[in-house]
Design a protein around this motif. Sequence first.
Motif, PDB file in Angstrom:
ATOM      1  N   ASP A   1       0.807  -1.254  -0.125  1.00  0.00           N
ATOM      2  CA  ASP A   1       0.136  -0.030   0.026  1.00  0.00           C
ATOM      3  C   ASP A   1       0.976   1.378  -0.111  1.00  0.00           C
ATOM      4  O   ASP A   1       0.383   2.314  -0.833  1.00  0.00           O
ATOM      5  CB  ASP A   1      -0.923  -0.051   1.161  1.00  0.00           C
ATOM      6  N   ALA A   2       1.845   1.223   0.552  1.00  0.00           N
ATOM      7  CA  ALA A   2       2.903   2.506   0.698  1.00  0.00           C
ATOM      8  C   ALA A   2       3.487   2.565  -0.572  1.00  0.00           C
ATOM      9  O   ALA A   2       3.618   3.707  -1.056  1.00  0.00           O
ATOM     10  CB  ALA A   2       3.829   2.493   1.941  1.00  0.00           C
ATOM     11  N   PHE A   3       3.831   1.499  -1.274  1.00  0.00           N
ATOM     12  CA  PHE A   3       4.391   1.486  -2.408  1.00  0.00           C
ATOM     13  C   PHE A   3       3.328   2.177  -3.601  1.00  0.00           C
ATOM     14  O   PHE A   3       3.734   3.007  -4.255  1.00  0.00           O
ATOM     15  CB  PHE A   3       4.878   0.266  -2.978  1.00  0.00           C
ATOM     16  N   ASP A   4       2.191   1.779  -3.567  1.00  0.00           N
ATOM     17  CA  ASP A   4       1.155   2.293  -4.282  1.00  0.00           C
ATOM     18  C   ASP A   4       0.888   3.731  -4.047  1.00  0.00           C
ATOM     19  O   ASP A   4       0.877   4.578  -5.315  1.00  0.00           O
ATOM     20  CB  ASP A   4      -0.141   1.489  -4.286  1.00  0.00           C
ATOM     21  N   ARG A   5       0.863   4.216  -3.055  1.00  0.00           N
ATOM     22  CA  ARG A   5       0.732   5.580  -2.622  1.00  0.00           C
ATOM     23  C   ARG A   5       1.955   6.526  -3.115  1.00  0.00           C
ATOM     24  O   ARG A   5       1.832   7.459  -3.699  1.00  0.00           O
ATOM     25  CB  ARG A   5       0.406   5.637  -1.245  1.00  0.00           C
ATOM     26  N   ALA A   6       3.038   6.056  -3.057  1.00  0.00           N
ATOM     27  CA  ALA A   6       4.247   6.623  -3.236  1.00  0.00           C
ATOM     28  C   ALA A   6       4.396   6.716  -4.693  1.00  0.00           C
ATOM     29  O   ALA A   6       4.863   7.977  -5.213  1.00  0.00           O
ATOM     30  CB  ALA A   6       5.737   6.191  -2.697  1.00  0.00           C
ATOM     31  N   THR A   7       4.277   5.537  -5.669  1.00  0.00           N
ATOM     32  CA  THR A   7       4.349   5.719  -7.055  1.00  0.00           C
ATOM     33  C   THR A   7       3.033   6.509  -7.570  1.00  0.00           C
ATOM     34  O   THR A   7       3.407   7.463  -8.509  1.00  0.00           O
ATOM     35  CB  THR A   7       4.112   4.231  -7.678  1.00  0.00           C
ATOM     36  N   ASP A   8       2.084   6.559  -7.075  1.00  0.00           N
ATOM     37  CA  ASP A   8       0.811   7.359  -7.325  1.00  0.00           C
ATOM     38  C   ASP A   8       1.287   8.961  -7.290  1.00  0.00           C
ATOM     39  O   ASP A   8       0.959   9.893  -8.029  1.00  0.00           O
ATOM     40  CB  ASP A   8      -0.315   7.233  -6.897  1.00  0.00           C
ATOM     41  N   THR A   9       1.773   9.258  -6.207  1.00  0.00           N
ATOM     42  CA  THR A   9       2.304  10.993  -5.771  1.00  0.00           C
ATOM     43  C   THR A   9       3.252  11.088  -7.068  1.00  0.00           C
ATOM     44  O   THR A   9       3.336  12.087  -7.367  1.00  0.00           O
ATOM     45  CB  THR A   9       2.621  10.792  -4.342  1.00  0.00           C
ATOM     46  N   VAL A  10       4.281  10.181  -7.169  1.00  0.00           N
ATOM     47  CA  VAL A  10       5.434  10.532  -8.192  1.00  0.00           C
ATOM     48  C   VAL A  10       4.700  10.767  -9.592  1.00  0.00           C
ATOM     49  O   VAL A  10       5.236  11.597 -10.442  1.00  0.00           O
ATOM     50  CB  VAL A  10       6.625   9.601  -7.984  1.00  0.00           C
ATOM     51  N   GLU A  11       4.108   9.895 -10.012  1.00  0.00           N
ATOM     52  CA  GLU A  11       3.390   9.976 -11.041  1.00  0.00           C
ATOM     53  C   GLU A  11       2.381  11.294 -11.242  1.00  0.00           C
ATOM     54  O   GLU A  11       2.533  11.809 -12.293  1.00  0.00           O
ATOM     55  CB  GLU A  11       2.412   8.603 -11.352  1.00  0.00           C
ATOM     56  N   ALA A  12       1.879  11.587 -10.255  1.00  0.00           N
ATOM     57  CA  ALA A  12       1.110  12.848 -10.334  1.00  0.00           C
ATOM     58  C   ALA A  12       1.825  14.022 -10.360  1.00  0.00           C
ATOM     59  O   ALA A  12       1.308  14.929 -11.328  1.00  0.00           O
ATOM     60  CB  ALA A  12       0.349  12.910  -8.987  1.00  0.00           C
ATOM     61  N   TRP A  13       2.954  13.998  -9.579  1.00  0.00           N
ATOM     62  CA  TRP A  13       4.045  15.126  -9.798  1.00  0.00           C
ATOM     63  C   TRP A  13       4.450  15.182 -11.381  1.00  0.00           C
ATOM     64  O   TRP A  13       4.642  16.243 -12.078  1.00  0.00           O
ATOM     65  CB  TRP A  13       5.093  15.027  -8.953  1.00  0.00           C
ATOM     66  N   ALA A  14       4.700  14.164 -11.954  1.00  0.00           N
ATOM     67  CA  ALA A  14       5.329  14.066 -13.319  1.00  0.00           C
ATOM     68  C   ALA A  14       4.285  14.572 -14.221  1.00  0.00           C
ATOM     69  O   ALA A  14       4.561  15.033 -15.146  1.00  0.00           O
ATOM     70  CB  ALA A  14       5.723  12.584 -13.511  1.00  0.00           C
TER      71      ALA A  14
END
Length: 184
Positions: A166-179
């Motif tokens: 779950d932490a991996f999914d949240r972190a990747t979603d956040t980085v993808e949103a910034w990108a």
Amino acid sequence: MPLPFLTADRAFDEAVDDQALPFDDRDRWRRPYRPGPWRVSAAAILLLLASYVLFAAVIITVAGTLAAGAVCFGLALCIIAGALRLLRMGTWVSGRGLRKVSFLATRTTPWEQVASARTVQQPVRWLGLPRTLQGQALVLERKGRASEAVLPLMTSHDADFLARPDAFDRATDTVEAWAAEYTR
């Protein structure tokens, strides 16, 4: 003493889904996740070792020579610096770009050079060791460098996300949103 690099900003955890980038000051470098238990445990063990080496340095200085105590003290400082660098490792984002901090080097990619950041299924290294297994990785594709090998920014089996999907999914979603926000 607060250690801002040890904890992620609370805003990442408290952000609502419609607000992927919950910050007013976007030029500050932020890690969109908390360091994982493997990374924090390794740093704690290194700091414990450093305390024993510092104690040994005091004993050697009092009972032996000043030079030997100074060498021991220098070794303890190197161990402390290594533990702090271990805690600082990871992927950081800001309005200026994307930063991958490894143990010995830091690589910053400005948003102008980013084509996309996406999560893919691929063989990943387990805790950074040579053993690979199937997992997920957040990869960064740079503009104009299609032939360049794409190195993962973070994986589902590294020291921050092992057994924390779950932490991996949240972190990747956040980085993808910034990108997505900065590569329009």
